[in-house]
Design a protein around this motif. Structure first.
Motif, PDB file in Angstrom:
ATOM      1  N   TYR A 186       0.837  -1.196   0.000  1.00  0.00           N
ATOM      2  CA  TYR A 186       0.000   0.000   0.000  1.00  0.00           C
ATOM      3  C   TYR A 186       0.873   1.248   0.000  1.00  0.00           C
ATOM      4  CZ  TYR A 186       0.527  -0.034   5.184  1.00  0.00           C
ATOM      5  OH  TYR A 186       1.000  -0.033   6.481  1.00  0.00           O
ATOM      6  N   TYR A 187       0.260   2.411  -0.081  1.00  0.00           N
ATOM      7  CA  TYR A 187       0.943   3.679  -0.311  1.00  0.00           C
ATOM      8  C   TYR A 187       2.002   3.952   0.759  1.00  0.00           C
ATOM      9  CZ  TYR A 187       1.362   8.682  -1.419  1.00  0.00           C
ATOM     10  OH  TYR A 187       1.830   9.921  -1.762  1.00  0.00           O
ATOM     11  N   SER A 188       3.162   4.447   0.324  1.00  0.00           N
ATOM     12  CA  SER A 188       4.309   4.618   1.218  1.00  0.00           C
ATOM     13  C   SER A 188       4.028   5.583   2.370  1.00  0.00           C
ATOM     14  CB  SER A 188       5.529   5.094   0.424  1.00  0.00           C
ATOM     15  OG  SER A 188       5.242   6.329  -0.239  1.00  0.00           O
ATOM     16  N   MET A 189       3.309   6.678   2.088  1.00  0.00           N
ATOM     17  CA  MET A 189       2.995   7.617   3.161  1.00  0.00           C
ATOM     18  C   MET A 189       2.023   6.998   4.161  1.00  0.00           C
ATOM     19  SD  MET A 189       4.719  10.387   2.747  1.00  0.00           S
ATOM     20  CE  MET A 189       3.837  11.589   3.742  1.00  0.00           C
ATOM     21  N   SER A 190       1.136   6.128   3.689  1.00  0.00           N
ATOM     22  CA  SER A 190       0.236   5.424   4.597  1.00  0.00           C
ATOM     23  C   SER A 190       1.009   4.433   5.461  1.00  0.00           C
ATOM     24  CB  SER A 190      -0.848   4.680   3.800  1.00  0.00           C
ATOM     25  OG  SER A 190      -1.616   5.594   3.030  1.00  0.00           O
ATOM     26  N   VAL A 191       2.067   3.852   4.894  1.00  0.00           N
ATOM     27  CA  VAL A 191       2.934   2.953   5.672  1.00  0.00           C
ATOM     28  C   VAL A 191       3.571   3.734   6.826  1.00  0.00           C
ATOM     29  CG1 VAL A 191       5.009   1.529   5.603  1.00  0.00           C
ATOM     30  CG2 VAL A 191       3.381   1.436   3.715  1.00  0.00           C
ATOM     31  N   GLN A 192       4.006   4.952   6.557  1.00  0.00           N
ATOM     32  CA  GLN A 192       4.600   5.772   7.606  1.00  0.00           C
ATOM     33  C   GLN A 192       3.583   6.111   8.693  1.00  0.00           C
ATOM     34  OE1 GLN A 192       6.762   9.156   6.036  1.00  0.00           O
ATOM     35  NE2 GLN A 192       7.560   7.960   4.319  1.00  0.00           N
ATOM     36  N   LEU A 193       2.321   6.291   8.309  1.00  0.00           N
ATOM     37  CA  LEU A 193       1.283   6.547   9.313  1.00  0.00           C
ATOM     38  C   LEU A 193       1.041   5.305  10.165  1.00  0.00           C
ATOM     39  CD1 LEU A 193      -1.240   8.613   7.149  1.00  0.00           C
ATOM     40  CD2 LEU A 193       0.264   9.469   8.943  1.00  0.00           C
ATOM     41  N   THR A 194       1.142   4.114   9.576  1.00  0.00           N
ATOM     42  CA  THR A 194       1.066   2.878  10.362  1.00  0.00           C
ATOM     43  C   THR A 194       2.227   2.806  11.345  1.00  0.00           C
ATOM     44  OG1 THR A 194       0.015   1.737   8.491  1.00  0.00           O
ATOM     45  CG2 THR A 194       0.950   0.369  10.238  1.00  0.00           C
ATOM     46  N   ARG A 195       3.416   3.165  10.877  1.00  0.00           N
ATOM     47  CA  ARG A 195       4.583   3.224  11.750  1.00  0.00           C
ATOM     48  C   ARG A 195       4.351   4.167  12.930  1.00  0.00           C
ATOM     49  NH1 ARG A 195       8.912   7.020   9.389  1.00  0.00           N
ATOM     50  NH2 ARG A 195       7.230   8.402  10.097  1.00  0.00           N
ATOM     51  N   ASP A 196       3.764   5.327  12.657  1.00  0.00           N
ATOM     52  CA  ASP A 196       3.509   6.291  13.724  1.00  0.00           C
ATOM     53  C   ASP A 196       2.439   5.780  14.701  1.00  0.00           C
ATOM     54  OD1 ASP A 196       5.382   7.946  12.634  1.00  0.00           O
ATOM     55  OD2 ASP A 196       3.944   9.208  11.553  1.00  0.00           O
TER      56      ASP A 196
ATOM     57  N   GLY B 174      -6.982 -11.520  10.230  1.00  0.00           N
ATOM     58  CA  GLY B 174      -8.102 -11.132   9.390  1.00  0.00           C
ATOM     59  C   GLY B 174      -8.580  -9.708   9.608  1.00  0.00           C
ATOM     60  N   TYR B 175      -8.020  -8.993  10.589  1.00  0.00           N
ATOM     61  CA  TYR B 175      -8.423  -7.614  10.858  1.00  0.00           C
ATOM     62  C   TYR B 175      -7.987  -6.718   9.704  1.00  0.00           C
ATOM     63  CZ  TYR B 175      -8.771  -3.113  13.271  1.00  0.00           C
ATOM     64  OH  TYR B 175      -9.085  -1.825  13.614  1.00  0.00           O
ATOM     65  N   LEU B 176      -8.860  -5.815   9.289  1.00  0.00           N
ATOM     66  CA  LEU B 176      -8.557  -4.887   8.207  1.00  0.00           C
ATOM     67  C   LEU B 176      -8.294  -3.502   8.785  1.00  0.00           C
ATOM     68  CD1 LEU B 176     -11.234  -5.971   5.554  1.00  0.00           C
ATOM     69  CD2 LEU B 176      -8.854  -6.719   5.759  1.00  0.00           C
ATOM     70  N   SER B 177      -7.036  -3.089   8.762  1.00  0.00           N
ATOM     71  CA  SER B 177      -6.655  -1.795   9.326  1.00  0.00           C
ATOM     72  C   SER B 177      -7.028  -0.667   8.368  1.00  0.00           C
ATOM     73  CB  SER B 177      -5.143  -1.756   9.577  1.00  0.00           C
ATOM     74  OG  SER B 177      -4.767  -2.719  10.535  1.00  0.00           O
ATOM     75  N   PRO B 178      -7.310   0.518   8.902  1.00  0.00           N
ATOM     76  CA  PRO B 178      -7.648   1.658   8.034  1.00  0.00           C
ATOM     77  C   PRO B 178      -6.478   2.053   7.142  1.00  0.00           C
ATOM     78  CG  PRO B 178      -8.278   2.074  10.322  1.00  0.00           C
ATOM     79  CD  PRO B 178      -7.436   0.852  10.325  1.00  0.00           C
ATOM     80  N   LEU B 179      -6.798   2.483   5.923  1.00  0.00           N
ATOM     81  CA  LEU B 179      -5.803   3.079   5.040  1.00  0.00           C
ATOM     82  C   LEU B 179      -5.910   4.593   5.207  1.00  0.00           C
ATOM     83  CD1 LEU B 179      -6.284   1.051   1.727  1.00  0.00           C
ATOM     84  CD2 LEU B 179      -4.556   0.708   3.484  1.00  0.00           C
ATOM     85  N   LYS B 180      -4.843   5.215   5.673  1.00  0.00           N
ATOM     86  CA  LYS B 180      -4.885   6.641   5.987  1.00  0.00           C
ATOM     87  C   LYS B 180      -4.062   7.442   4.985  1.00  0.00           C
ATOM     88  CE  LYS B 180      -5.557   5.840  10.934  1.00  0.00           C
ATOM     89  NZ  LYS B 180      -5.076   6.136  12.307  1.00  0.00           N
ATOM     90  N   TYR B 181      -4.646   8.556   4.555  1.00  0.00           N
ATOM     91  CA  TYR B 181      -3.981   9.466   3.627  1.00  0.00           C
ATOM     92  C   TYR B 181      -4.071  10.884   4.205  1.00  0.00           C
ATOM     93  CZ  TYR B 181      -4.445   5.622   0.282  1.00  0.00           C
ATOM     94  OH  TYR B 181      -4.387   4.404  -0.343  1.00  0.00           O
ATOM     95  N   VAL B 182      -2.926  11.561   4.268  1.00  0.00           N
ATOM     96  CA  VAL B 182      -2.877  12.937   4.753  1.00  0.00           C
ATOM     97  C   VAL B 182      -2.188  13.799   3.710  1.00  0.00           C
ATOM     98  CG1 VAL B 182      -2.034  14.478   6.563  1.00  0.00           C
ATOM     99  CG2 VAL B 182      -2.801  12.173   7.163  1.00  0.00           C
ATOM    100  N   GLN B 183      -2.927  14.733   3.170  1.00  0.00           N
ATOM    101  CA  GLN B 183      -2.434  15.723   2.200  1.00  0.00           C
ATOM    102  C   GLN B 183      -2.107  15.137   0.821  1.00  0.00           C
ATOM    103  OE1 GLN B 183      -2.675  18.773   2.894  1.00  0.00           O
ATOM    104  NE2 GLN B 183      -2.641  18.909   5.109  1.00  0.00           N
ATOM    105  N   SER B 184      -1.594  13.922   0.752  1.00  0.00           N
ATOM    106  CA  SER B 184      -1.184  13.378  -0.548  1.00  0.00           C
ATOM    107  C   SER B 184      -1.654  11.937  -0.700  1.00  0.00           C
ATOM    108  CB  SER B 184       0.345  13.442  -0.684  1.00  0.00           C
ATOM    109  OG  SER B 184       0.959  12.595   0.271  1.00  0.00           O
ATOM    110  N   GLY B 185      -1.552  11.448  -1.941  1.00  0.00           N
ATOM    111  CA  GLY B 185      -1.897  10.063  -2.212  1.00  0.00           C
ATOM    112  C   GLY B 185      -3.354   9.833  -2.558  1.00  0.00           C
TER     113      GLY B 185
END
Length: 410
Positions: A68-78, A107-118
């Protein structure tokens, strides 16, 4: 500009929904992968390094991070960092044992988060990026959304794609900038939130409105009885839970919309609500009542009031200390739980007599603004007007036995 969160239904073909679910599953695998490596580090070194540098190093070892989108990966990290920060803060503050952040279930589906871009929103069409590293080669998907009418926004600041486990549907959350109406006036009001009385509203001129929560209670009780005969988390169980949720939200919308309209009509520019932080941790009225209060939608009610107030140009704050407001006499200031007699009746030896939720809302008003809404007047609070909300309509009546309350002792 005020920020408002819009919940929208996602309309997409099965192939697009499958891709979105896979990306959300990748977010879960990344979250769990980061936790697994941190736990392993702790077992080997006795320390947990949650710096972004260390977490970025771990991310390079997780193949699902390319799903999934790299910036969303960073939000998962945060998210992982914040979970551990909260854990460390609790561990430092309390002597009791606290568990480290846990894994998200299979089986849990985590939210995909986008901030400003993507992402890009054009009318009802939304396009989100999924990055360039997916095995299936899909880099972006588009779908349509629908949300409640009547909301005009300038710009979308954030977007989240979530999975509603009750309805089994994928939904979107849009944080948007809206153009608010001018402030309707300088008067103030205070709210005391409750269960039987959903909202007790005290206005600066001494007017009091009581919004009944009895119909919400009856709706919840009915559907809870229906669910009790069904297998938990079955298809029918989820359908019933979703129907209950929709009916409760409809009633909350009816109550909050009516209250905000009343504030606009009366020229109210600010509303104070008792802080509900920690309410679920601090209550203990027995197992049965605790269960009811823990399930009561206080936060949803407050959020509705905030965003509807923002659209109307009204500031809604929920930072007022609510301690003892329900048992404190608004006339003499004496704190005595036994003054609450029965069914919401508050009687003090000083001569003050009022409906208990009215007494609480007046105390919240006085604590929020450091002034009483009836001081300087004739010393009387107007007879409360009770609003009974229903699924299809709402009625208004004045209680027959409710007498005007006096402040002759002040």
């Amino acid at each position: 500009m005020p920020l408002v969160t819009l919940r929208a239904q996602v309309h997409a073909d099965p192939e697009t929904l499958a891709v979105l679910k896979d990306a959300m599953f990748c977010a879960t695998k990344v979250y769990n992968g980061l936790l697994w490596h941190l736990r392993k580090e702790y077992e080997e070194t006795g320390k947990v390094d949650i710096s972004r540098k260390n977490l970025n190093r771990i991310l390079k070892e997780l193949p699902r991070a390319k799903g999934y989108y790299s910036m969303s990966v960073q939000l998962t990290r945060d998210e992982v960092r914040e979970a551990y920060k909260s854990f460390f803060a609790l561990k430092k503050k309390s002597l009791t044992q606290h568990e480290a952040p846990g894994f998200r279930r299979k089986g849990y589906l985590s939210p995909l988060k986008y901030v400003q871009s993507g992402f890009k929103v054009e009318g009802d069409k939304v396009t989100v990026s999924l990055g360039t590293g997916r095995e299936d080669g899909v880099r972006e998907v588009s779908f349509r959304i629908s949300h409640r009418p009547g909301v005009e926004y300038e710009r979308v600041r954030e977007l989240s794609i979530t999975y509603d486990k009750v309805s089994g549907r994928i939904e979107a959350r849009l944080v948007v900038e809206v153009k608010a109406n001018p402030c309707p006036g300088r008067l103030r009001a205070a709210l005391d939130l409750g269960e039987t009385i959903l909202m007790a509203a005290a206005f600066e001129d001494g007017t009091v409105l009581l919004y009944s929560g009895r119909f919400i209670k009856s709706v919840r009780r009915y559907w809870q009885k229906v669910r009790a005969s069904l297998k938990q988390n079955s298809r029918r169980w989820k359908e019933v839970a979703h129907r209950e949720k929709l009916q409760v939200e409809h009633l909350l919308h009816a109550a909050t919309s009516h209250f905000i309209e009343e504030c606009v009509r009366r020229g109210v520019g600010e509303v104070a609500i008792g802080a509900i932080t920690g309410i679920r941790e601090n209550i203990d009225y027995g197992d049965r009542l605790n269960q009811r209060l823990h399930a009561w939608p206080y936060r949803k009610l407050t959020d509705m009031l905030k965003y509807k107030g923002a659209l109307a140009g009204i500031v809604v704050r929920d930072d007022v200390d609510e301690r003892n407001t329900s048992v404190r006499c608004h006339a003499c200031g004496r704190v005595l739980p036994s003054n609450r007699k029965h069914r919401g009746l508050y009687v003090c030896s000083c001569g003050w007599k009022a409906q208990a939720d009215v007494n609480g809302s007046l105390n919240i008003f006085e604590r929020a603004y450091e002034v009483s809404p009836v001081k300087g007047s004739s010393g009387r609070v107007a007879r409360p007007v009770v609003l009974s909300l229903h699924l299809g309509w709402h009625g208004v009546h004045e209680p027959k036995r409710e007498e005007k309350t006096s402040r002759a002792s002040l």
